[in-house]
Design a protein around this motif. Structure first.
Motif, PDB file in Angstrom:
ATOM      1  N   UNK A 192       0.852  -1.185   0.000  1.00 43.70           N
ATOM      2  CA  UNK A 192       0.000   0.000   0.000  1.00 43.70           C
ATOM      3  C   UNK A 192       0.889   1.237   0.000  1.00 43.70           C
ATOM      4  N   UNK A 193       0.332   2.337  -0.488  1.00 43.71           N
ATOM      5  CA  UNK A 193       1.028   3.622  -0.471  1.00 43.71           C
ATOM      6  C   UNK A 193      -0.028   4.716  -0.558  1.00 43.71           C
ATOM      7  N   UNK A 194       0.407   5.939  -0.448  1.00 42.81           N
ATOM      8  CA  UNK A 194      -0.507   7.075  -0.581  1.00 42.81           C
ATOM      9  C   UNK A 194       0.032   8.015  -1.651  1.00 42.81           C
ATOM     10  N   UNK A 195      -0.859   8.799  -2.225  1.00 40.45           N
ATOM     11  CA  UNK A 195      -0.441   9.817  -3.191  1.00 40.45           C
ATOM     12  C   UNK A 195      -1.242  11.088  -2.953  1.00 40.45           C
ATOM     13  N   UNK A 196      -0.683  12.197  -3.397  1.00 44.34           N
ATOM     14  CA  UNK A 196      -1.354  13.496  -3.240  1.00 44.34           C
ATOM     15  C   UNK A 196      -1.147  14.326  -4.495  1.00 44.34           C
ATOM     16  N   UNK A 197      -2.086  15.235  -4.743  1.00 48.92           N
ATOM     17  CA  UNK A 197      -1.957  16.182  -5.847  1.00 48.92           C
ATOM     18  C   UNK A 197      -2.720  17.454  -5.504  1.00 48.92           C
ATOM     19  N   UNK A 198      -2.570  18.480  -6.354  1.00 48.62           N
ATOM     20  CA  UNK A 198      -3.103  19.817  -6.053  1.00 48.62           C
ATOM     21  C   UNK A 198      -2.525  20.304  -4.725  1.00 48.62           C
ATOM     22  N   UNK A 199      -1.234  20.129  -4.575  1.00 48.67           N
ATOM     23  CA  UNK A 199      -0.556  20.427  -3.317  1.00 48.67           C
ATOM     24  C   UNK A 199       0.246  21.720  -3.402  1.00 48.67           C
ATOM     25  N   UNK A 200       1.002  21.988  -2.333  1.00 52.44           N
ATOM     26  CA  UNK A 200       1.903  23.137  -2.279  1.00 52.44           C
ATOM     27  C   UNK A 200       3.290  22.665  -1.870  1.00 52.44           C
ATOM     28  N   UNK A 201       4.279  23.420  -2.275  1.00 51.55           N
ATOM     29  CA  UNK A 201       5.653  23.074  -1.911  1.00 51.55           C
ATOM     30  C   UNK A 201       5.785  22.952  -0.392  1.00 51.55           C
ATOM     31  N   UNK A 202       6.349  21.846   0.054  1.00 49.30           N
ATOM     32  CA  UNK A 202       6.527  21.622   1.486  1.00 49.30           C
ATOM     33  C   UNK A 202       5.458  20.758   2.121  1.00 49.30           C
ATOM     34  N   UNK A 203       4.323  20.545   1.447  1.00 48.93           N
ATOM     35  CA  UNK A 203       3.305  19.635   1.987  1.00 48.93           C
ATOM     36  C   UNK A 203       3.912  18.244   2.161  1.00 48.93           C
ATOM     37  N   UNK A 217       7.372  14.233   0.491  1.00 48.79           N
ATOM     38  CA  UNK A 217       7.222  15.679   0.620  1.00 48.79           C
ATOM     39  C   UNK A 217       7.245  16.319  -0.759  1.00 48.79           C
ATOM     40  N   UNK A 218       6.477  17.374  -0.949  1.00 44.08           N
ATOM     41  CA  UNK A 218       6.464  18.099  -2.225  1.00 44.08           C
ATOM     42  C   UNK A 218       7.716  18.971  -2.271  1.00 44.08           C
ATOM     43  N   UNK A 219       8.668  18.693  -3.185  1.00 43.79           N
ATOM     44  CA  UNK A 219       9.959  19.381  -3.128  1.00 43.79           C
ATOM     45  C   UNK A 219       9.989  20.763  -3.768  1.00 43.79           C
ATOM     46  N   UNK A 220       9.110  21.008  -4.762  1.00 40.13           N
ATOM     47  CA  UNK A 220       9.179  22.276  -5.498  1.00 40.13           C
ATOM     48  C   UNK A 220       7.842  22.550  -6.174  1.00 40.13           C
ATOM     49  N   UNK A 221       7.648  23.759  -6.704  1.00 39.90           N
ATOM     50  CA  UNK A 221       6.366  24.103  -7.343  1.00 39.90           C
ATOM     51  C   UNK A 221       6.012  23.214  -8.523  1.00 39.90           C
ATOM     52  N   UNK A 222       7.015  22.793  -9.294  1.00 42.24           N
ATOM     53  CA  UNK A 222       6.721  21.923 -10.439  1.00 42.24           C
ATOM     54  C   UNK A 222       6.136  20.590  -9.980  1.00 42.24           C
ATOM     55  N   UNK A 224       4.463  20.106  -7.393  1.00 47.71           N
ATOM     56  CA  UNK A 224       3.130  20.338  -6.824  1.00 47.71           C
ATOM     57  C   UNK A 224       2.031  20.244  -7.870  1.00 47.71           C
ATOM     58  N   UNK A 225       2.392  20.306  -9.159  1.00 51.36           N
ATOM     59  CA  UNK A 225       1.386  20.210 -10.213  1.00 51.36           C
ATOM     60  C   UNK A 225       1.128  18.773 -10.632  1.00 51.36           C
ATOM     61  N   UNK A 226       1.826  17.828 -10.052  1.00 52.34           N
ATOM     62  CA  UNK A 226       1.682  16.435 -10.438  1.00 52.34           C
ATOM     63  C   UNK A 226       1.393  15.576  -9.209  1.00 52.34           C
ATOM     64  N   UNK A 227       1.337  14.266  -9.426  1.00 47.82           N
ATOM     65  CA  UNK A 227       1.158  13.342  -8.312  1.00 47.82           C
ATOM     66  C   UNK A 227       2.472  13.174  -7.547  1.00 47.82           C
ATOM     67  N   UNK A 228       2.355  13.113  -6.239  1.00 48.66           N
ATOM     68  CA  UNK A 228       3.490  12.791  -5.376  1.00 48.66           C
ATOM     69  C   UNK A 228       3.132  11.504  -4.642  1.00 48.66           C
ATOM     70  N   UNK A 229       4.005  10.498  -4.756  1.00 46.96           N
ATOM     71  CA  UNK A 229       3.751   9.187  -4.170  1.00 46.96           C
ATOM     72  C   UNK A 229       4.656   8.951  -2.960  1.00 46.96           C
ATOM     73  N   UNK A 230       4.105   8.331  -1.934  1.00 43.13           N
ATOM     74  CA  UNK A 230       4.963   7.846  -0.857  1.00 43.13           C
ATOM     75  C   UNK A 230       5.607   6.537  -1.294  1.00 43.13           C
ATOM     76  N   UNK A 231       6.700   6.135  -0.672  1.00 41.20           N
ATOM     77  CA  UNK A 231       7.199   4.773  -0.887  1.00 41.20           C
ATOM     78  C   UNK A 231       6.171   3.758  -0.389  1.00 41.20           C
ATOM     79  N   UNK A 232       6.345   2.523  -0.797  1.00 41.47           N
ATOM     80  CA  UNK A 232       5.391   1.468  -0.445  1.00 41.47           C
ATOM     81  C   UNK A 232       5.701   0.851   0.913  1.00 41.47           C
TER      82      UNK A 232
END
Length: 261
Positions: A192-203, A217-222, A224-232
């Motif tokens: 299992x893992x989690x993902x986030x989008x529509x985020x802000x830098x630092x979330x 963690x969202x590393x930069x503004x670019x 933040x416009x895409x999906x960010x996945x946690x490791x599994x």
């Protein structure tokens, strides 16, 4: 002609959905990108693999974060090119043959025996490579299947390990900051893992299962416009999986959970 792999069909289906959302004809799509109308017809029908840049262009025109489609593209490209099936197999070692002595009067026969030995070793090595690894308790991955299972996936990227091809969405949460979160589960990988989008830098997003936590963690503004996945993290049916979102600009932590079905 070799039929396209099923991974390519999944990518083509996702791209067709995006094209529908743009309300663009094939000709208009070609005019807004560097790819011709006939090329887009092949891409959207799954007859050929689109360039990565074409996928990004279509995501941009549809206003869609590119992470999901790029994940499908990575999987389709790997299956289409056969990279996963072309693993490098080390050559069997040369058999050691003592130098001929004064009594060796049949060099041709000796060379023949050496050749037969080498072929036998190569055949045995190839046969062993086709057998499951021992004593591994899980079956090995197929050429287009996941690259890990269970504990071997711990802490790894679900995209790179081909675990995100067709996962189950366990739960979705919309945060007060506007970010979207999802808990995902792959039955073939047992993770299992989690993902986030529509985020802000630092979330920051954490996922916890069986007292084991992974985070992203969202590393930069670019990003933040895409999906960010946690490791599994390894899971199994019945495991309770929990995700917690930590907004970068302060505010309360938001958590939600779901049980693997």
């Amino acid at each position: 002609m070799t039929a396209p792999p099923p991974e390519a069909a999944r990518l083509a289906s996702a791209l067709r959905e995006l094209r529908t959302r743009t309300n663009l004809s094939m000709a208009a799509l070609a005019a807004k990108t560097t790819y011709s109308k006939s090329s887009w017809e092949r891409y959207l029908n799954g007859k050929s693999l689109p360039p990565r840049e074409a996928v990004q262009d279509l995501c941009r025109l549809a206003g869609e974060p590119e992470g999901h489609c790029l994940a499908l593209w990575e999987i389709a490209e790997s299956a289409w090119s056969g990279r996963a099936a072309n693993a490098t197999v080390p050559a069997p070692p040369e058999p050691e043959v003592p130098p001929p002595g004064p009594r060796d009067r049949h060099p041709t026969l000796i060379a023949l025996i050496v050749t037969v030995c080498a072929m036998t070793i190569a055949g045995v090595t190839a046969g062993l490579l086709l057998l499951p690894d021992h004593p591994a308790p899980h079956p090995t991955a197929t050429a287009t299947g996941p690259r890990c299972q269970g504990a071997t996936c711990d802490g790894k990227d679900p995209i790179a390990m081909l675990c995100a091809a067709a996962p189950t969405t366990l739960a979705t949460h919309h945060t007060t900051t506007g970010a979207w979160l999802e808990l995902r589960y792959s039955r073939p990988c047992g993770t299992a893992w989690a993902r986030m989008w529509a985020t802000r830098t630092g979330d920051r997003l954490e996922v916890t299962a069986a007292a084991h936590t992974e985070a992203a963690r969202v590393p930069n503004p670019r990003a933040a416009t895409s999906y960010i996945y946690t490791p599994m993290t390894p899971t199994r049916p019945g495991t309770l999986v929990r995700a917690c979102f930590h907004p970068a600009r302060g505010g309360d932590r938001e958590c939600f959970d779901a049980r693997v079905r």
